[in-house]
Design an enzyme around this catalytic site. Structure first.
Site, PDB file in Angstrom:
ATOM      1  CG  ASP A  30       1.069  -7.006 -10.107  1.00  0.00           C
ATOM      2  OD1 ASP A  30       0.275  -7.339  -9.242  1.00  0.00           O
ATOM      3  OD2 ASP A  30       2.117  -7.670 -10.487  1.00  0.00           O
ATOM      4  CG  ASN A  85      -6.580 -13.432  -6.661  1.00  0.00           C
ATOM      5  OD1 ASN A  85      -7.621 -13.638  -7.458  1.00  0.00           O
ATOM      6  ND2 ASN A  85      -5.428 -12.926  -7.164  1.00  0.00           N
ATOM      7  CD  GLN A  92      -5.228 -13.069   0.119  1.00  0.00           C
ATOM      8  OE1 GLN A  92      -6.168 -13.216   0.457  1.00  0.00           O
ATOM      9  NE2 GLN A  92      -4.889 -11.869   0.790  1.00  0.00           N
ATOM     10  CB  VAL A  94       0.706 -10.439  -1.109  1.00  0.00           C
ATOM     11  CG1 VAL A  94       1.028  -9.382  -0.078  1.00  0.00           C
ATOM     12  CG2 VAL A  94       1.879 -10.723  -1.969  1.00  0.00           C
ATOM     13  CG  HIS A  98      -3.816  -7.387  -2.951  1.00  0.00           C
ATOM     14  ND1 HIS A  98      -3.450  -7.940  -1.958  1.00  0.00           N
ATOM     15  CD2 HIS A  98      -3.592  -7.855  -4.124  1.00  0.00           C
ATOM     16  CE1 HIS A  98      -2.984  -9.311  -2.478  1.00  0.00           C
ATOM     17  NE2 HIS A  98      -3.320  -9.400  -3.816  1.00  0.00           N
ATOM     18  CG  HIS A 100      -5.040  -8.369  -8.858  1.00  0.00           C
ATOM     19  ND1 HIS A 100      -3.764  -8.563  -9.020  1.00  0.00           N
ATOM     20  CD2 HIS A 100      -5.455  -8.929  -7.705  1.00  0.00           C
ATOM     21  CE1 HIS A 100      -3.188  -9.496  -8.246  1.00  0.00           C
ATOM     22  NE2 HIS A 100      -4.063  -9.597  -7.363  1.00  0.00           N
TER      23      HIS A 100
END
Ligand code: 5GP
Length: 110
Positions: A30, A85, A92, A94, A98, A100
């Site tokens: 990240d 998220n 969220q 993006v 995905h 984390h």
């Protein structure tokens, strides 16, 4: 549909530190880490959110968990957090699904 920032990273248009990749996912560090280890496990398929997953694509979620195991072994971690998220209200930012992968908060053996 406009390419997400993560698709642009996968296409080599934007640099990122890659920790792992295979035919289904890429794992990058990240850009703004919230923990000593903060990786993003990103499917190559640009599904916007967890709520958009359907049918055969649920196999991607299982694969993400298998990749999380691999990362923990590779980085010799005793534990980690895996967080998604979902949606604007879920934090969220993006809209390319995905997870984390966060670790290294403290040494619990100490
Ligand atoms: P979200 O809030 O959507 O769950 O998380 C998006 C994450 O992507 C954030 O933690 C943010 O720091 C990360 N991020 C956004 N843009 C980039 C980028 O260009 N490169 C990398 N490596 N991470 C990014």
């Amino acid at each position: 549909m406009e390419k997400s920032i993560f698709t642009r990273i996968m296409d080599g248009e934007i640099p990122a530190k890659v920790e792992y990749e295979d035919e289904q996912v890429i794992v990058i560090h990240d850009i703004s880490p919230k923990a000593p280890v903060h990786l993003l496990i990103i499917p190559r398929k640009p599904i916007p959110t967890l709520m958009d997953v359907e049918g055969d694509d649920f196999a991607i979620l299982a694969h993400i968990h298998a990749v999380a195991q691999k990362l923990a072994q590779k980085l010799e971690l005793k534990g980690f957090r895996l967080i998604n998220n979902c949606g604007k209200e879920g934090g969220q930012e993006v809209f390319h699904i995905h997870y984390h992968f966060l670790a290294g908060f403290q040494d619990e053996s100490a």
